[in-house]
Enzyme design. Structure first.
Site, PDB file in Angstrom:
ATOM      1  N   ASP A 104      -0.126   5.289   0.727  1.00 59.73           N
ATOM      2  CA  ASP A 104      -0.649   6.249   1.749  1.00 59.73           C
ATOM      3  C   ASP A 104      -0.539   5.466   3.199  1.00 59.73           C
ATOM      4  OD1 ASP A 104      -1.290   8.490   0.091  1.00 59.73           O
ATOM      5  OD2 ASP A 104      -2.936   7.341  -0.651  1.00 59.73           O
ATOM      6  N   ASP A 140      -1.246  -0.636   6.185  1.00 65.57           N
ATOM      7  CA  ASP A 140      -1.427  -0.011   7.470  1.00 65.57           C
ATOM      8  C   ASP A 140      -3.185   0.061   8.002  1.00 65.57           C
ATOM      9  OD1 ASP A 140      -2.147   2.137   5.312  1.00 65.57           O
ATOM     10  OD2 ASP A 140      -2.475   3.573   6.828  1.00 65.57           O
ATOM     11  N   ASP A 145       0.703  -1.122  -0.002  1.00 68.51           N
ATOM     12  CA  ASP A 145      -0.192   0.021   0.021  1.00 68.51           C
ATOM     13  C   ASP A 145       0.830   1.238  -0.041  1.00 68.51           C
ATOM     14  OD1 ASP A 145      -2.473   1.379   0.177  1.00 68.51           O
ATOM     15  OD2 ASP A 145      -1.853   1.912   2.393  1.00 68.51           O
TER      16      ASP A 145
END
Length: 342
Positions: free
Chosen positions: A28, A225, A26
């Site tokens: 961001d 995250d 990922d």
């Protein structure tokens, strides 16, 4: 990865960059936030790549086309090409192309990433509900997306035009904090129309399908995250995952995670790719990792010992997830997390 109920983070005797052929990263909150690289990301990714691991960047953010994302990564010191980037715009464009004729018009509510992805699939982006679209697609359009674009989508959807969304993340990390994501914008159209979109992005299968098609990964590791997109997407795809604590997930959220949100591994940041992972073992009525032992009390999680904070968190995960079974742990872990500084 087994689809049985995970009750503790797993250990690994090998560095994760050697145990898996491809990292599905990922962006961001993992690689960068607010346009700036997250601490240790550049060096860790370079070391993983030099060791033979393929790096693929998988994002639910549909705003920018892959070449723009790759250019930004390269500017940050992370060399990447457009072929290394997979976006939810690409996933939703494929989903639409499977349901409408080649060359069909699609009303776009979002950024250039959507327009590029639609053209790649032989579809024609348009800007108005009056352009006779065969579909409406909505993706993150950045802070400057005019409010009138949501009205345009609502007009078309209310007329019965099929509605698609790149993703439904309610929030997105930024350099200044947590900002509204595409899911918040999707809610605006849902409220106006009462309709439900078809969604392509993580954690749903279209995104995993797009990622595997484009990377050819045989033994991928999802790195993210967010529990409700990255980790649940790995669960749905039946692949392993690494949660890093550089984005939106905190210790309390991790301890309360239901089975589909429980990562295979937990680490502080992307340095976790370069190391093995410690085992969590049963010890009496509790669970031990490093110098810490965690157990489930009557109404709260208990923690004893000393050592690395992450080892304590891994032990707490085992105590919380075991106590919760196939549900979400309701035991109070605040005191234990405070002891770890988390």
């Amino acid at each position: 990865m087994s689809q049985g109920v995970r009750t503790r983070p797993e250990g690994s005797g090998q560095p994760l960059s050697e145990a898996y052929d491809t990292a599905l990263l990922d962006l961001d909150g993992v690689v960068y936030a607010g346009g700036n690289a997250i601490a240790h990301a550049v060096d860790s990714l370079a070391a993983a790549r030099d060791g033979g691991m393929r790096l693929a960047y998988v994002t639910n953010n549909a705003l920018r086309p892959p070449d723009a994302v790759a250019g930004h990564l390269t500017e940050l010191g992370i060399p990447a090409g457009a072929e290394d980037v997979i976006t939810s715009a690409q996933a939703v464009a494929r989903l639409i192309s499977e349901q409408v004729p080649h060359g069909a018009r699609v009303l776009v509510i979002g950024g250039d990433g959507l327009r590029v992805a639609l053209r790649e699939r032989g579809l024609t982006p348009v800007e108005s509900a009056d352009d006779d679209p065969a579909a409406v697609v909505q993706g993150f359009g950045g802070a400057d997306l005019p409010w009138g674009r949501f009205a345009e989508a609502s007009y078309a959807v209310a007329r019965g035009v099929p509605w698609f969304a790149s993703n439904t993340d309610l929030t997105i990390p930024s350099g200044r904090g947590i900002a509204p994501g595409n899911g918040a914008a999707v809610e605006v159209v849902r409220i106006a129309t009462g309709a439900e979109p078809q969604v392509a992005g993580k954690p749903l299968p279209p995104m995993h399908k797009e990622t595997i098609i484009r990377t050819g990964a045989k033994r991928p590791l999802v790195v993210g995250d967010r529990l409700d997109t990255d980790i649940e997407g790995a669960f749905n795809g039946e692949v392993d995952s690494l949660l890093v604590l550089t984005g939106v997930t905190d210790g309390a959220g991790l301890l309360a995670a239901p089975p589909r949100h429980r990562p295979t591994y937990v680490d502080a940041d992307l340095r976790g790719l370069l190391s093995g992972q410690p085992e969590v073992t049963e010890e009496g009525d509790g669970f031990r990792c490093g110098g810490w032992t965690a157990s489930a009390g009557a109404d709260r999680l208990e923690l004893a010992g000393d050592g690395e904070a992450l080892d304590g968190l891994r032990a707490l995960c085992a105590a919380a997830w075991t106590a919760a079974g196939d549900g979400s742990c309701a035991l109070d872990g605040a005191k234990a997390l405070a002891r770890l500084g988390l």
